[in-house]
Design a protein around this motif. Structure first.
Motif, PDB file in Angstrom:
ATOM      1  N   LEU A 181       0.664  -1.062   0.037  1.00  0.00           N
ATOM      2  CA  LEU A 181      -0.214  -0.078  -0.044  1.00  0.00           C
ATOM      3  C   LEU A 181       0.480   1.346  -0.360  1.00  0.00           C
ATOM      4  O   LEU A 181       0.255   2.164  -0.475  1.00  0.00           O
ATOM      5  CB  LEU A 181      -1.006  -0.295   1.394  1.00  0.00           C
ATOM      6  N   ASN A 218      -0.973   4.612   1.402  1.00  0.00           N
ATOM      7  CA  ASN A 218      -1.763   5.210   1.923  1.00  0.00           C
ATOM      8  C   ASN A 218      -1.964   3.549   2.703  1.00  0.00           C
ATOM      9  O   ASN A 218      -2.950   3.198   2.530  1.00  0.00           O
ATOM     10  CB  ASN A 218      -2.489   4.067   0.421  1.00  0.00           C
ATOM     11  N   ALA A 228      -0.696   7.187  -5.393  1.00  0.00           N
ATOM     12  CA  ALA A 228      -1.381   6.552  -5.936  1.00  0.00           C
ATOM     13  C   ALA A 228      -0.388   6.123  -7.217  1.00  0.00           C
ATOM     14  O   ALA A 228       0.057   4.647  -6.437  1.00  0.00           O
ATOM     15  CB  ALA A 228      -2.130   7.422  -7.091  1.00  0.00           C
ATOM     16  N   ALA A 252      -7.647   0.511  -2.884  1.00  0.00           N
ATOM     17  CA  ALA A 252      -6.469   1.604  -1.912  1.00  0.00           C
ATOM     18  C   ALA A 252      -5.471   2.170  -2.023  1.00  0.00           C
ATOM     19  O   ALA A 252      -4.773   2.553  -1.681  1.00  0.00           O
ATOM     20  CB  ALA A 252      -6.104   0.460  -1.222  1.00  0.00           C
ATOM     21  N   LEU A 253      -4.959   1.559  -3.156  1.00  0.00           N
ATOM     22  CA  LEU A 253      -2.992   2.048  -3.727  1.00  0.00           C
ATOM     23  C   LEU A 253      -3.985   4.092  -4.830  1.00  0.00           C
ATOM     24  O   LEU A 253      -3.131   4.417  -4.576  1.00  0.00           O
ATOM     25  CB  LEU A 253      -2.625   1.576  -4.591  1.00  0.00           C
ATOM     26  N   THR A 254      -4.310   3.935  -5.643  1.00  0.00           N
ATOM     27  CA  THR A 254      -4.718   5.364  -6.289  1.00  0.00           C
ATOM     28  C   THR A 254      -6.110   5.879  -5.748  1.00  0.00           C
ATOM     29  O   THR A 254      -5.752   7.301  -5.871  1.00  0.00           O
ATOM     30  CB  THR A 254      -5.448   4.921  -7.370  1.00  0.00           C
ATOM     31  N   GLN A 267      -6.508   7.115  -2.266  1.00  0.00           N
ATOM     32  CA  GLN A 267      -6.714   8.197  -2.252  1.00  0.00           C
ATOM     33  C   GLN A 267      -5.727   9.387  -2.480  1.00  0.00           C
ATOM     34  O   GLN A 267      -6.246  10.941  -2.862  1.00  0.00           O
ATOM     35  CB  GLN A 267      -5.452   7.458  -0.810  1.00  0.00           C
TER      36      GLN A 267
END
Lengths: 314, 554
Positions: free
Chosen positions: A39, A42, B23, B156-158, B160
């Motif tokens: 992640l 994030n 991201a 979850a990676l991009t 935000q």
């Protein structure tokens, strides 16, 4: 012999079990977990919780270990959390590279060390012995990360005889394959030459002073015959034991060479997986490497019994 | 082993051409060199009679090229994989982005036929090119684009990163999609030139397969063996007629700088990407190679020391000023830049319209540094003690030791350490650091760096504004730059950003990253990407290549 073999097999199973436990526990003792690698920035608590659940890392250690072991018995070593490649796939890439590196480097080392030791043992403390001993000391003091780049500079960059990096599989042709492994194999062999030479030389000198050798000489047998037929075999026990340890450690110990020459062997992939907290890859690679080490030395022990009947009878 | 045997460093952290990619994820932060500079403003030395990277004569079809990159990636899924410069190069090979950056720095439609805003730039309509198919034969259409963008939003990676940019995505026609932004986003087309602009086939998207990419790009996958090679073959149905020229490409990730250079010199590879000043110095005057430096477009990656403004003593502005005044950047560059790097004490490169004439950044002044240390020390137990860390890299370690020495001359006690990459990232994100070396901010538009600089992302246990710098004036300037289409106003806004950063000092600037692509003379045209209308695009930038127009001379 049967009893010997059975005992060793039981020991092998026990050692493999212990290795699996250590490999599992040690990687889980590292700070952090794969969620951060996956992640990155994030890595919020919510995202982390979801991912841990998806990866099965929210279960207790015993449950995770149990799942892993059961999967191994089904031939499933798991998959990388990061690349999604199966550990089996990763091993199918890594193992042939390491096997070939080990075979070529050790063959080279023995082809150089054995004749040197034979000549040196026949005439100890004479010119050849002194030169050989000094140069092997020099080789020993030359670390792989120095030898490797020097070899590349001369044979790859300057002479352009061989590639500087990369591995060409056998399917791409024997010539390209050998060209791609010769430099890393030489870099690995340098250290082994010294060890094998010194072990064999010492044992040969000791054996040459045995009464049976004197007897053989008095019977008129040639020196060459005595050396190869009578002296070599009893003098090779230390060499064999040393080779076993050397070969076993090369499965992961070739890491420096693998990085320099960009060869994705077990050592290279293991370190990448550790940095990425890629648990299953670490566990799988560590287990395979350790089992390989144990099996190789098991084989060495067996060979010793073949070479030396006294061990068999003991 | 430069750039680490710790290859994991390549899974970096901040993307090239950054988008908020938090991201776009992890880009080559690796931070190989605190120094950089090559690039901006400098021109490559002449080689033979050609312009480096620009092909001479008629392009020749056929042949293959082997390219050495500085890192490996972890997959080919834009919503889940971390695309650093190598990842973006791979992606340019197999996928296409909706827009690409032109040679003038503006974002131009590429896979998209047009990207048109409404009057207040809150809704952007993307119209796709007709007749484009993926490598599996499936068509590119609005449904596919909507699915791609929604995947990016929910990832979850991009996710935000896109939260502050994209609000909703809706199909408006067979080939058109309307993207509603949370606020006016002037630089929206630039986002579509980054990781979030790649469009993958529905089959790959639905299966979430990150190892078998299916795109619309000039080449399709043959084989990917992680840490060994990526082999691709020409896409015979590529939507750009006549391209690509090559039959295929092989990429080899070679993380060690010297090994990569040796591979090029020995002929093992034909072209390489590097940020090693030593390699550039070694090869720039060699007529057997063509050297393409980072173009002077947008912002290049910056190398700097990042200070945590939320923990003592780096929370003290006087301490930060002392640290800045104590670093002799010119000397640092001379020591470690191999005669290639140049100091750059600004977020923006020389010649950028966003760079003010004088941003007020503290210059080297040892006497001033000592005075500031004496002033601040009583507030910190009588002495200033700093912990300075970098990732495990021998060259970086030398550089931070040099910085520690410089700080020591000013009376600052510094402990230097090396930290493994995963922990390094963790500490940056969670704020458990005082001073780290870092590298980021490469972007074709400054708005792409909003998420890293904005005070709105400086709060909470996880902060994308790693320095945790909270400055309302900075936020105002960032917002102005984000939402105004008046170029003069934008320029002034980002000049204000630069000035605020020079005043707040969360970053101690050093130099621009020395990205460079170097190819043997048989490789032609690796820096000559053109758009469908014939105009020029950026072929190489911040370590990212586009292999579409490459051909072999022999």
């Amino acid at each position: 012999m049967l009893r010997f073999t059975a005992t060793r097999l039981v020991q092998l199973v026990v050692i493999c079990f212990l290795i699996s436990v250590f490999a599992f526990l040690l990687v889980h003792l590292l700070p952090g977990d794969p969620t951060l690698a996956i992640l990155g920035p994030n890595d919020t608590p919510a995202a982390r919780a979801v991912l841990l659940h998806q990866l099965g890392l929210n279960k207790g250690l015993l449950a995770q270990y149990g799942t892993w072991i059961v999967n191994i018995f089904h031939g499933n070593l798991g998959a990388s959390f990061l690349t999604k490649q199966t550990v089996t796939n990763a091993l199918s890439v890594a193992v042939p590279i390491d096997l070939e590196l080990i075979v070529v480097s050790q063959v080279l080392a023995l082809l150089v060390a054995i004749p040197m030791a034979l000549i040196a043992a026949l005439r100890p403390n004479r010119a050849f012995d002194r030169v050989a001993t000094t140069s092997t000391f020099a080789m020993l003091s030359l670390p792989t990360f120095v030898a490797g780049p020097l070899l590349v500079l001369v044979f790859a960059v300057t002479l352009k005889w061989v590639p500087a990096t990369g591995f060409n599989r056998l399917s791409q042709g024997l010539g390209p394959n050998l060209k791609s492994v010769i430099l890393p194999s030489v870099a690995l062999a340098i250290g082994s030459i010294t060890v094998y030479y010194r072990l064999l030389r010492a044992d040969l000198i000791a054996t040459l002073q045995e009464d049976f050798v004197t007897m053989a000489r008095s019977k008129g047998l040639s020196t060459r015959y005595i050396l190869l037929r009578h002296v070599m075999r009893p003098s090779s026990f230390s060499l064999l034991a040393g080779a076993g340890i050397s070969i076993g450690t090369l499965f992961t110990g070739a890491f420096v060479v693998e990085v320099l020459f960009q060869l994705p062997g077990i050592g290279f992939q293991l370190v990448q997986a550790i940095y990425g907290r890629d648990y299953l890859v670490v566990q799988g690679m560590a287990l395979v490497a350790a089992v390989a080490f144990v099996v190789v030395n098991f084989g060495v022990d067996y060979l010793l019994t073949v070479l030396d009947p006294r061990v068999r009878r003991a | 082993m430069a750039d680490s045997a710790d290859r994991y460093d390549r899974r970096a952290f901040l993307t090239r051409g950054a988008t908020t990619a938090a991201a776009v994820g992890l880009a080559g932060v690796g931070l190989p060199s605190l120094l950089a500079a090559c690039g901006s403003g400098t021109t490559a030395p002449p080689h033979a009679s050609s312009t480096p990277g620009i092909g001479i004569g008629t392009p020749k079809r056929g042949g293959t090229v082997t390219i050495g990159l500085n890192s490996e990636i972890d997959g080919f899924l834009p919503s889940a994989s971390h695309f650093d410069n190598s990842g973006l190069t791979y992606a340019n090979t197999i996928f296409d982005t909706l827009t690409v950056v032109g040679a003038d720095g503006s974002a131009k439609p590429y896979l998209a036929q047009s990207v048109v805003p409404n009057t207040d730039m809150t809704v952007w309509t993307i119209t796709l090119r007709p007749g484009v198919t993926f490598h599996d034969g499936s068509p590119l259409n609005a449904d596919v684009l909507v699915a791609n963008m929604q995947a990016l939003q929910t990832s979850a990676l991009t996710g935000q990163a896109l939260r502050g940019v994209v609000d909703t995505v809706a199909k408006t026609g067979d080939l058109s999609v309307a993207v509603t932004c949370a606020e006016p986003i002037v630089a929206f087309p630039h986002y579509l030139a980054t990781q979030v602009g790649y469009v993958i086939a529905l089959a790959q998207l639905e299966s979430q397969n990150s190892t078998k990419p299916i795109g619309t790009g000039p080449f399709s996958l043959v084989e990917w063996v992680p840490n060994d090679h990526l082999a691709v073959t020409r896409n015979h149905n590529y939507w750009r007629s006549g391209l690509p020229y090559l039959d295929g490409l092989t990429y080899r990730p070679i993380s060690e700088d010297q090994s990569r250079e040796n591979s090029l010199r020995s002929g093992t590879i034909d072209l390489m990407v590097t940020r090693d000043p030593d390699a550039i110095r070694d090869l720039r005057d060699n007529a057997d190679y063509q050297l393409v430096l980072n173009p002077n477009v947008g912002q290049g990656d910056m190398d700097f020391v990042i200070l945590n403004t939320s923990v003592a003593p780096t929370s003290d502005i006087v301490v930060r000023q002392a640290l800045a005044h104590a670093i002799n950047v010119d000397e640092l560059v001379k020591l470690f830049g191999a005669g290639i790097a140049k100091p750059n004490l600004s977020l923006f490169p020389p010649g950028s319209p966003y760079r003010p004439a004088d941003n007020g950044y503290p210059t080297y002044d040892l006497a001033k540094a000592k005075q500031l240390v004496a002033q601040a020390a009583p507030n910190h137990g009588g002495s200033i003690k700093i912990s300075l860390a970098t990732i495990t890299d021998p060259r970086l370690l030398n550089e931070v030791q040099a910085i520690a020495s410089m700080w020591g001359l000013a009376g600052i006690q510094t402990t230097v350490s090396e930290i493994e990459q995963v922990t390094f990232i963790d500490n940056l994100v969670t704020g458990q650091f005082q001073a780290y070396t870092d590298e980021m901010f490469g972007a074709t538009d400054p708005d792409l760096n909003y998420v890293w600089l904005s005070p709105t992302t400086a709060n909470g246990p996880i902060a994308l504004n790693f320095a945790r710098n909270k400055d309302d004036a900075l936020e105002t300037a960032l917002q102005t730059g984000r939402t105004t289409s008046d170029q003069a106003v934008r320029a002034k806004a980002y000049q204000q950003v630069d000035k605020r950063l020079a005043q707040d000092l969360p970053y101690l600037w050093a130099s621009l990253a020395t990205w460079c692509s170097i190819g043997s003379n048989v490789v032609q045209n690796f820096n000559n990407l053109t758009l469908p209308d014939g105009s020029k695009a950026l072929g190489f930038s911040n370590g990212v290549l586009d292999p579409t127009p490459v051909w072999r001379k022999d």
